[in-house]
Design a protein around this motif. Structure first.
Motif, PDB file in Angstrom:
ATOM      1  N   LYS A   1       0.859  -1.188   0.000  1.00 39.53           N
ATOM      2  CA  LYS A   1       0.000   0.000   0.000  1.00 39.53           C
ATOM      3  C   LYS A   1       0.890   1.230   0.000  1.00 39.53           C
ATOM      4  CE  LYS A   1      -4.332   1.171   2.289  1.00 39.53           C
ATOM      5  NZ  LYS A   1      -5.157   0.985   3.489  1.00 39.53           N
ATOM      6  N   ALA A   2       0.689   2.136  -0.966  1.00 34.26           N
ATOM      7  CA  ALA A   2       1.523   3.324  -1.039  1.00 34.26           C
ATOM      8  C   ALA A   2       1.232   4.219   0.147  1.00 34.26           C
ATOM      9  CB  ALA A   2       1.233   4.058  -2.340  1.00 34.26           C
ATOM     10  N   GLY A   3       2.286   4.949   0.577  1.00 27.80           N
ATOM     11  CA  GLY A   3       2.137   5.858   1.699  1.00 27.80           C
ATOM     12  C   GLY A   3       1.611   7.204   1.234  1.00 27.80           C
ATOM     13  N   VAL A   4       1.741   8.188   2.097  1.00 26.58           N
ATOM     14  CA  VAL A   4       1.323   9.548   1.791  1.00 26.58           C
ATOM     15  C   VAL A   4       2.394  10.194   0.907  1.00 26.58           C
ATOM     16  CG1 VAL A   4       0.698  11.792   2.723  1.00 26.58           C
ATOM     17  CG2 VAL A   4       0.107   9.691   3.979  1.00 26.58           C
ATOM     18  N   THR A   5       1.979  10.736  -0.208  1.00 23.10           N
ATOM     19  CA  THR A   5       2.922  11.321  -1.156  1.00 23.10           C
ATOM     20  C   THR A   5       2.727  12.820  -1.252  1.00 23.10           C
ATOM     21  OG1 THR A   5       2.876   9.286  -2.464  1.00 23.10           O
ATOM     22  CG2 THR A   5       3.775  11.251  -3.524  1.00 23.10           C
ATOM     23  N   GLN A   6       3.811  13.549  -1.024  1.00 22.23           N
ATOM     24  CA  GLN A   6       3.757  14.997  -1.131  1.00 22.23           C
ATOM     25  C   GLN A   6       4.661  15.442  -2.273  1.00 22.23           C
ATOM     26  OE1 GLN A   6       3.974  15.814   3.561  1.00 22.23           O
ATOM     27  NE2 GLN A   6       3.537  17.645   2.346  1.00 22.23           N
ATOM     28  N   THR A   7       4.144  16.341  -3.096  1.00 22.59           N
ATOM     29  CA  THR A   7       4.934  16.888  -4.186  1.00 22.59           C
ATOM     30  C   THR A   7       4.760  18.396  -4.252  1.00 22.59           C
ATOM     31  OG1 THR A   7       3.104  16.505  -5.724  1.00 22.59           O
ATOM     32  CG2 THR A   7       4.816  14.796  -5.599  1.00 22.59           C
ATOM     33  N   PRO A   8       5.810  19.124  -4.663  1.00 20.82           N
ATOM     34  CA  PRO A   8       7.172  18.612  -4.838  1.00 20.82           C
ATOM     35  C   PRO A   8       7.869  18.430  -3.499  1.00 20.82           C
ATOM     36  CG  PRO A   8       7.136  20.974  -5.177  1.00 20.82           C
ATOM     37  CD  PRO A   8       5.707  20.572  -4.919  1.00 20.82           C
ATOM     38  N   ARG A   9       9.045  17.854  -3.486  1.00 27.07           N
ATOM     39  CA  ARG A   9       9.787  17.695  -2.238  1.00 27.07           C
ATOM     40  C   ARG A   9      10.488  18.994  -1.838  1.00 27.07           C
ATOM     41  NH1 ARG A   9      11.584  12.749  -0.727  1.00 27.07           N
ATOM     42  NH2 ARG A   9      12.282  13.887   1.124  1.00 27.07           N
ATOM     43  N   TYR A  10      10.941  19.727  -2.822  1.00 29.67           N
ATOM     44  CA  TYR A  10      11.633  20.987  -2.561  1.00 29.67           C
ATOM     45  C   TYR A  10      11.104  22.059  -3.523  1.00 29.67           C
ATOM     46  CZ  TYR A  10      14.936  17.872  -0.260  1.00 29.67           C
ATOM     47  OH  TYR A  10      15.489  16.925   0.550  1.00 29.67           O
ATOM     48  N   LEU A  11      11.090  23.280  -3.018  1.00 26.78           N
ATOM     49  CA  LEU A  11      10.536  24.383  -3.806  1.00 26.78           C
ATOM     50  C   LEU A  11      11.213  25.677  -3.371  1.00 26.78           C
ATOM     51  CD1 LEU A  11       8.298  24.449  -5.925  1.00 26.78           C
ATOM     52  CD2 LEU A  11       6.657  24.752  -4.094  1.00 26.78           C
ATOM     53  N   ILE A  12      11.640  26.475  -4.339  1.00 30.62           N
ATOM     54  CA  ILE A  12      12.177  27.802  -4.044  1.00 30.62           C
ATOM     55  C   ILE A  12      11.318  28.819  -4.775  1.00 30.62           C
ATOM     56  CG2 ILE A  12      14.160  29.347  -4.211  1.00 30.62           C
ATOM     57  CD1 ILE A  12      15.959  26.880  -4.185  1.00 30.62           C
ATOM     58  N   LYS A  13      10.808  29.792  -4.016  1.00 33.28           N
ATOM     59  CA  LYS A  13       9.951  30.829  -4.584  1.00 33.28           C
ATOM     60  C   LYS A  13      10.447  32.195  -4.138  1.00 33.28           C
ATOM     61  CE  LYS A  13       6.615  28.580  -6.764  1.00 33.28           C
ATOM     62  NZ  LYS A  13       6.248  28.862  -8.178  1.00 33.28           N
ATOM     63  N   THR A  14       9.988  33.204  -4.859  1.00 32.73           N
ATOM     64  CA  THR A  14      10.353  34.584  -4.546  1.00 32.73           C
ATOM     65  C   THR A  14       9.221  35.253  -3.784  1.00 32.73           C
ATOM     66  OG1 THR A  14      11.630  34.661  -6.593  1.00 32.73           O
ATOM     67  CG2 THR A  14      11.097  36.769  -5.569  1.00 32.73           C
ATOM     68  N   ARG A  15       9.570  36.159  -2.890  1.00 36.08           N
ATOM     69  CA  ARG A  15       8.563  36.930  -2.155  1.00 36.08           C
ATOM     70  C   ARG A  15       7.514  37.492  -3.105  1.00 36.08           C
ATOM     71  NH1 ARG A  15      11.750  41.330   1.204  1.00 36.08           N
ATOM     72  NH2 ARG A  15      13.099  41.037  -0.599  1.00 36.08           N
ATOM     73  N   GLY A  16       6.256  37.407  -2.690  1.00 35.96           N
ATOM     74  CA  GLY A  16       5.174  37.937  -3.499  1.00 35.96           C
ATOM     75  C   GLY A  16       4.537  36.920  -4.427  1.00 35.96           C
ATOM     76  N   GLN A  17       5.280  35.845  -4.715  1.00 35.79           N
ATOM     77  CA  GLN A  17       4.701  34.813  -5.582  1.00 35.79           C
ATOM     78  C   GLN A  17       3.697  33.971  -4.798  1.00 35.79           C
ATOM     79  OE1 GLN A  17       8.335  32.787  -7.077  1.00 35.79           O
ATOM     80  NE2 GLN A  17       7.719  33.519  -9.111  1.00 35.79           N
ATOM     81  N   GLN A  18       3.039  33.076  -5.507  1.00 34.39           N
ATOM     82  CA  GLN A  18       2.168  32.126  -4.840  1.00 34.39           C
ATOM     83  C   GLN A  18       2.676  30.713  -5.118  1.00 34.39           C
ATOM     84  OE1 GLN A  18      -1.892  32.133  -6.224  1.00 34.39           O
ATOM     85  NE2 GLN A  18      -1.423  30.746  -7.904  1.00 34.39           N
ATOM     86  N   VAL A  19       2.234  29.757  -4.295  1.00 31.45           N
ATOM     87  CA  VAL A  19       2.709  28.390  -4.438  1.00 31.45           C
ATOM     88  C   VAL A  19       1.575  27.421  -4.126  1.00 31.45           C
ATOM     89  CG1 VAL A  19       3.486  28.206  -2.031  1.00 31.45           C
ATOM     90  CG2 VAL A  19       4.575  26.814  -3.789  1.00 31.45           C
ATOM     91  N   THR A  20       1.603  26.285  -4.797  1.00 33.03           N
ATOM     92  CA  THR A  20       0.631  25.219  -4.541  1.00 33.03           C
ATOM     93  C   THR A  20       1.364  23.940  -4.231  1.00 33.03           C
ATOM     94  OG1 THR A  20      -1.013  26.209  -6.019  1.00 33.03           O
ATOM     95  CG2 THR A  20      -1.270  23.874  -5.485  1.00 33.03           C
ATOM     96  N   LEU A  21       1.019  23.328  -3.103  1.00 28.91           N
ATOM     97  CA  LEU A  21       1.616  22.071  -2.689  1.00 28.91           C
ATOM     98  C   LEU A  21       0.555  20.984  -2.766  1.00 28.91           C
ATOM     99  CD1 LEU A  21       3.442  23.268   0.565  1.00 28.91           C
ATOM    100  CD2 LEU A  21       4.162  23.520  -1.816  1.00 28.91           C
ATOM    101  N   SER A  22       0.984  19.771  -3.071  1.00 29.70           N
ATOM    102  CA  SER A  22       0.040  18.681  -3.264  1.00 29.70           C
ATOM    103  C   SER A  22       0.284  17.541  -2.290  1.00 29.70           C
ATOM    104  CB  SER A  22       0.149  18.157  -4.700  1.00 29.70           C
ATOM    105  OG  SER A  22      -0.732  17.075  -4.910  1.00 29.70           O
ATOM    106  N   CYS A  23      -0.790  16.887  -1.904  1.00 32.28           N
ATOM    107  CA  CYS A  23      -0.710  15.739  -0.995  1.00 32.28           C
ATOM    108  C   CYS A  23      -1.668  14.661  -1.474  1.00 32.28           C
ATOM    109  CB  CYS A  23      -1.061  16.179   0.419  1.00 32.28           C
ATOM    110  SG  CYS A  23      -1.169  14.831   1.607  1.00 32.28           S
ATOM    111  N   SER A  24      -1.128  13.478  -1.725  1.00 33.06           N
ATOM    112  CA  SER A  24      -1.958  12.330  -2.081  1.00 33.06           C
ATOM    113  C   SER A  24      -2.002  11.379  -0.893  1.00 33.06           C
ATOM    114  CB  SER A  24      -1.394  11.611  -3.314  1.00 33.06           C
ATOM    115  OG  SER A  24      -1.496  12.423  -4.448  1.00 33.06           O
ATOM    116  N   PRO A  25      -3.177  11.195  -0.302  1.00 34.66           N
ATOM    117  CA  PRO A  25      -3.262  10.366   0.908  1.00 34.66           C
ATOM    118  C   PRO A  25      -3.192   8.880   0.580  1.00 34.66           C
ATOM    119  CG  PRO A  25      -5.440  11.081   0.265  1.00 34.66           C
ATOM    120  CD  PRO A  25      -4.482  11.732  -0.693  1.00 34.66           C
ATOM    121  N   ILE A  26      -3.103   8.101   1.615  1.00 33.36           N
ATOM    122  CA  ILE A  26      -3.164   6.645   1.475  1.00 33.36           C
ATOM    123  C   ILE A  26      -4.541   6.278   0.916  1.00 33.36           C
ATOM    124  CG2 ILE A  26      -3.250   4.486   2.800  1.00 33.36           C
ATOM    125  CD1 ILE A  26      -1.156   5.766   4.672  1.00 33.36           C
ATOM    126  N   SER A  27      -4.563   5.297   0.033  1.00 35.66           N
ATOM    127  CA  SER A  27      -5.814   4.881  -0.579  1.00 35.66           C
ATOM    128  C   SER A  27      -6.843   4.511   0.486  1.00 35.66           C
ATOM    129  CB  SER A  27      -5.553   3.662  -1.482  1.00 35.66           C
ATOM    130  OG  SER A  27      -6.752   3.205  -2.055  1.00 35.66           O
TER     131      SER A  27
END
Lengths: 113, 115
Positions: A1-27
């Motif tokens: 059974k796959a575990g919890v998957t988060q993407t991306p693992r690393y992210l660099i952004k500049t002040r003022g930008q926006q960001v979206t992080l993703s999480c895929s839970p266990i089935s």
């Protein structure tokens, strides 16, 4: 059974930008919670989603938002990034019922420059 | 509101010895859970042990056991026969017992294991 998957693992952004992080839970898990981890503040609860509805929210500004899709995958969004948003963002999934264990992903390391 | 306090930022133990990590908490909930999580350098949070507040018996998981003192609001973790793989950050956390899962965390204790 796959575990919890988060993407991306690393992210660099500049002040003022926006960001979206993703999480895929266990089935089969319907609850996804998000936490922010920083050296100074430790781990702080952001919000929890269950069956596409936010059912609990922490004390973060409105720049932090999230959503959950019908397949239970969740995203969190941070708009107008500030340097203080640099942190490890962890998500946890569970069945969402009383007395069930939460399983964590490996997190997304966000750096704001 | 719930608060969790870990007063030991760093600790170390010799391999095969026993170490106890301290945690105190405060909550107005009548029914709640207490947890110890381990976070190794991989960053993935791993549940070590869980205690249901209504249970008087201390939880035990292999080499890990807790000393739950409900009146004193104390929840310490004992690691017996320490192994090199036990080296990690350990976090104490508390949540209400309802469906809304919201963990309140201590700041953690960094445990080193000396060979």
């Amino acid at each position: 059974k796959a575990g919890v998957t988060q993407t991306p693992r690393y992210l660099i952004k500049t002040r003022g930008q926006q960001v979206t992080l993703s999480c895929s839970p266990i089935s089969g898990h319907r609850s996804v919670s998000w936490y922010q981890q920083t050296p100074g503040q430790g781990l702080q609860f952001l919000f929890e989603y269950f069956s596409e509805t936010q059912r609990n929210k922490g004390n973060f500004p409105g720049r932090f938002s999230g959503r959950q899709f019908s397949n239970s995958r969740s995203e969190m969004n941070v708009s107008t990034l500030e340097l203080g948003d640099s942190a490890l963002y962890l998500c946890a999934s569970s069945l969402g019922q009383k007395n069930t264990e939460a399983f964590f992903g490996q997190g997304t390391r966000l750096t704001v420059v | 509101a719930q608060t969790v306090t870990q007063s030991q930022p760093e600790m170390s133990v010799q391999e095969a010895e026993t170490v106890t990590l301290s945690c105190t908490y405060d909550t107005s909930e009548s029914d709640y859970y207490l947890f110890w999580y381990k976070q190794p350098p991989s960053r993935q949070m791993i549940l070590v042990i869980r205690q249901e507040a209504y249970k008087q018996q201390n939880a035990t998981e292999n080499r890990f056991s807790v000393n739950f003192q409900k009146a004193a609001k104390s929840f310490s973790l004992k690691i017996s026969d320490s192994q090199l793989g036990d080296a990690a950050m350990y976090f104490c956390a508390c949540s209400n017992a309802g469906n809304n899962r919201k963990l309140i965390w201590g700041l953690g204790t960094s445990l080193g294991v000396n060979p």
